[in-house]
Design a protein around this motif. Sequence first.
Motif, short mmCIF file in Angstrom:
data_model
loop_
_atom_site.label_atom_id
_atom_site.label_comp_id
_atom_site.label_asym_id
_atom_site.label_seq_id
_atom_site.Cartn_x
_atom_site.Cartn_y
_atom_site.Cartn_z
N SER A 190 0.78 -1.03 0.09
CA SER A 190 0.17 0.16 0.04
C SER A 190 0.71 1.31 -0.04
O SER A 190 2.11 1.26 0.50
CB SER A 190 -0.91 0.00 1.28
N SER A 192 0.17 5.72 -0.60
CA SER A 192 -0.84 7.17 -1.08
C SER A 192 -0.05 8.15 -1.52
O SER A 192 0.91 8.50 -0.81
CB SER A 192 -2.14 7.14 -0.08
N ASN A 250 -9.17 5.91 -11.51
CA ASN A 250 -9.90 4.73 -11.08
C ASN A 250 -9.96 3.72 -11.84
O ASN A 250 -9.86 2.39 -11.70
CB ASN A 250 -11.19 5.07 -10.64
N LYS A 256 -6.46 3.41 -6.76
CA LYS A 256 -7.61 4.13 -6.88
C LYS A 256 -7.67 5.45 -6.26
O LYS A 256 -6.71 5.74 -5.61
CB LYS A 256 -8.54 3.27 -5.66
N SER A 258 -9.83 9.16 -5.34
CA SER A 258 -10.86 10.02 -4.71
C SER A 258 -10.69 11.33 -4.67
O SER A 258 -9.49 12.07 -4.35
CB SER A 258 -11.32 9.49 -3.32
N THR A 269 -4.39 5.97 -4.06
CA THR A 269 -3.97 4.67 -3.22
C THR A 269 -3.45 3.79 -4.00
O THR A 269 -3.98 3.36 -5.06
CB THR A 269 -5.02 4.24 -2.21
N THR A 314 -8.09 -1.89 3.17
CA THR A 314 -8.76 -0.70 2.14
C THR A 314 -7.27 0.33 2.25
O THR A 314 -7.54 1.33 1.41
CB THR A 314 -10.00 -0.12 2.91
N GLU A 320 -11.39 -2.24 -1.80
CA GLU A 320 -12.20 -0.99 -1.37
C GLU A 320 -13.19 -1.68 -0.28
O GLU A 320 -13.47 -2.83 -0.56
CB GLU A 320 -12.74 -0.45 -2.46
N ASP A 323 -15.81 -4.66 -1.07
CA ASP A 323 -15.11 -5.75 -2.00
C ASP A 323 -15.39 -7.11 -1.53
O ASP A 323 -15.61 -7.26 -0.19
CB ASP A 323 -13.74 -5.78 -2.11
N ASP A 342 -14.06 -1.49 6.41
CA ASP A 342 -13.18 -0.50 7.01
C ASP A 342 -12.10 -1.27 8.01
O ASP A 342 -11.02 -0.78 8.01
CB ASP A 342 -13.40 0.61 7.51
N ASN A 382 -13.40 -6.86 -7.20
CA ASN A 382 -12.71 -5.53 -7.52
C ASN A 382 -11.33 -5.65 -8.59
O ASN A 382 -10.54 -6.59 -8.26
CB ASN A 382 -12.07 -5.01 -6.32
#
Length: 502
Positions: A190, A192, A250, A256, A258, A269, A314, A320, A323, A342, A382
Motif C-alpha cells: 500500500s 498513497s 480509477n 484508486k 478520490s 492509493t 482498504t 475497497e 469488495d 473498513d 474488484n
Amino acid sequence: MSDIVLSSAVRENLLSLKSTAKLQSTTQNRLATGLKVNSALDNPNSFFTAAGLNDRASDLANLLDNMGQAVQTIRAADDGLTGITRLVESAKAIANQALQTQSEYQRKTYTEQYNDILEQIEDLARDSDYKGKNLLAGLGNELQVIFNEDSTSNLTVDPVDFTDTTLSTGLALSDLENGAGATSSFTVASGSTTLDLSTLQASSNLSDLPDWENGDIVTVSDGVNPPTTFTVGTGAGQIETVQDYVNALNDVQGIKASFDETDDEITITSGLNPAYTLSISKDTSGGGTATNGGIGAGSTTLATSVMTAAATLTSSGGFEVDDVLYITDGNGFEAASIEIDDDTTVSDLVSLIKSIKGLDANFASGSISMVGDVSWAITSSNDDFNIDDFATTDGTVNLTATDSGFKDDTDIERVLQAINSALDELRSAAGELGTSLSTVEIRTSFTEELINTLEVGAGALTIADMNEEGANMLALQTRQQLSSTALSLANQAEQSVLSLFG
C-alpha cells in the motif's frame, strides 16, 4: 489204539461227541469274533469278496479326508470372496460420496480412502489360504479333488487372482492418483499520495487551472510497462472535469482515486508491487505548463511498501469497502468468501485462508504464502485486486496442484463403471466356487454312503448272526449232554457182562 476193541454203540457215541465238540468250537469262535467267516478256510469266496469290499471302503475313506480338506479350502476362499465383495461395495460407496460433492479437497480425501480399500482387498485375498492353498492367489494354487480310488473321477478348481487389484483378469481396479500439493504467494502493498487541484470542485473544468489547457496529456506510468495517458479536453474519451480525471485514474488497475472538495486534492492509493514506482505528470501538448498531474511542478511519484498483519486492507489500492474476496478450488467449489469493510485487516484475510480445509497460509514480510493440497484460486469483485504492475490484467491468485483421481465427475463415473465390473467378476467367481463346493460336498456325501454300503455288503458275507449262533450253542450243549448220556448207557450195557463173573 487197534488193540482195544470198542463196541459200535460206544464208537458211534464217541464220534457224535467229537462232532458236537467241533461244532461247539466253531460256534464259540463265531460268538467270540462276531464273524462267521474268519479266514479263507471258512469260506474262500465270501472271505475274498468281503476283503475286496473292505479294501475299497478303506481307500474311499482315505479320499474322504482329502475331500473334507478340499471343502475347507473352498470355504476359506468363499469367505475371502465375501469379505472382498464387501470391501468393493465400500469402495463404490466412497466413489458415490465423492460424486455428491464438488469440493476438490473432499474428493482428494475420498481418493485416499479408496486407495486404502484397494490395499485391504489385496491383503484379504492373500490371507484367504487354507493349509498353504489359496484359491484367490492365482497360478500355482489349483485345487484337485479326487473322488475315486483310481483317480479317474476328479474335479479341478481353478484359482482366481485378487492379490493384485490392477490385473485385467481379476478386479481391474487401479490405484488412483492421490494428487500432489503446491504452493503460491502474493504480496499485499500500500501507499498513497495526493494531487493538488487548488480552487477546483469535482464539477470544475481542468482547464480552469492556470497551467492546464485542453490538449495537454496526463501520463500515468509504473516505470516499466507502457504508460496510460489521458488527454484534457471536451472530446470523447477525454477528461474535462475533475470528476472525469478521478474516474480515469480509477480505471487504471492497481490504484484508486478520490477527490476531497474540502482540500481540493485527489488522493491516489496504490496496491502495485513495491518493485514498481507509480509516476504521474502532465505535459504541454495543449499549450499549458508541465505539472506533476496537479498544480505542482515536476512529476508525482508513489512507491508502495509491504503491509503489516495489522494493516487494514482498504489502505491498499487493491481493496475497497464492500469488495468480496472468493476462495474457490479447482472444481469451482467456493470454500469461503469475505466482504471487505473498513476494519478488515491482512491478518483477517490470512485467518480466513487458514480456516479452509486443504489450504494453509503464512504471512511474513508483506507476502501471504499458501500451501494447498489441491488447486485453489483467490479472486475479488474488484479488478484492482493483486495487480502488481500495468502489464497485469488479471489479479487472480492461483495455486495449481496435481489433480487427484476423483477430481472430475467423469473420473468418478469411470471408476464406478470399473467397480461395477469388479462386482460382476466377484459374483461370477463366487458362483463358480459355490458350484465346486456343492459338487465336492455331494461327492463327499455319496462317498460316505458308498463306504457304508461296501462295509454292510462285506459284513453280510462275514458277520455272524449272534442270535442264530447263540441258539446253535444251546442246541450243541444239549446234544453234548445227550451224547454223554448215550455213551454212558452204552458203557453200562457192556459192564453188565461183568455180572456173570460175580
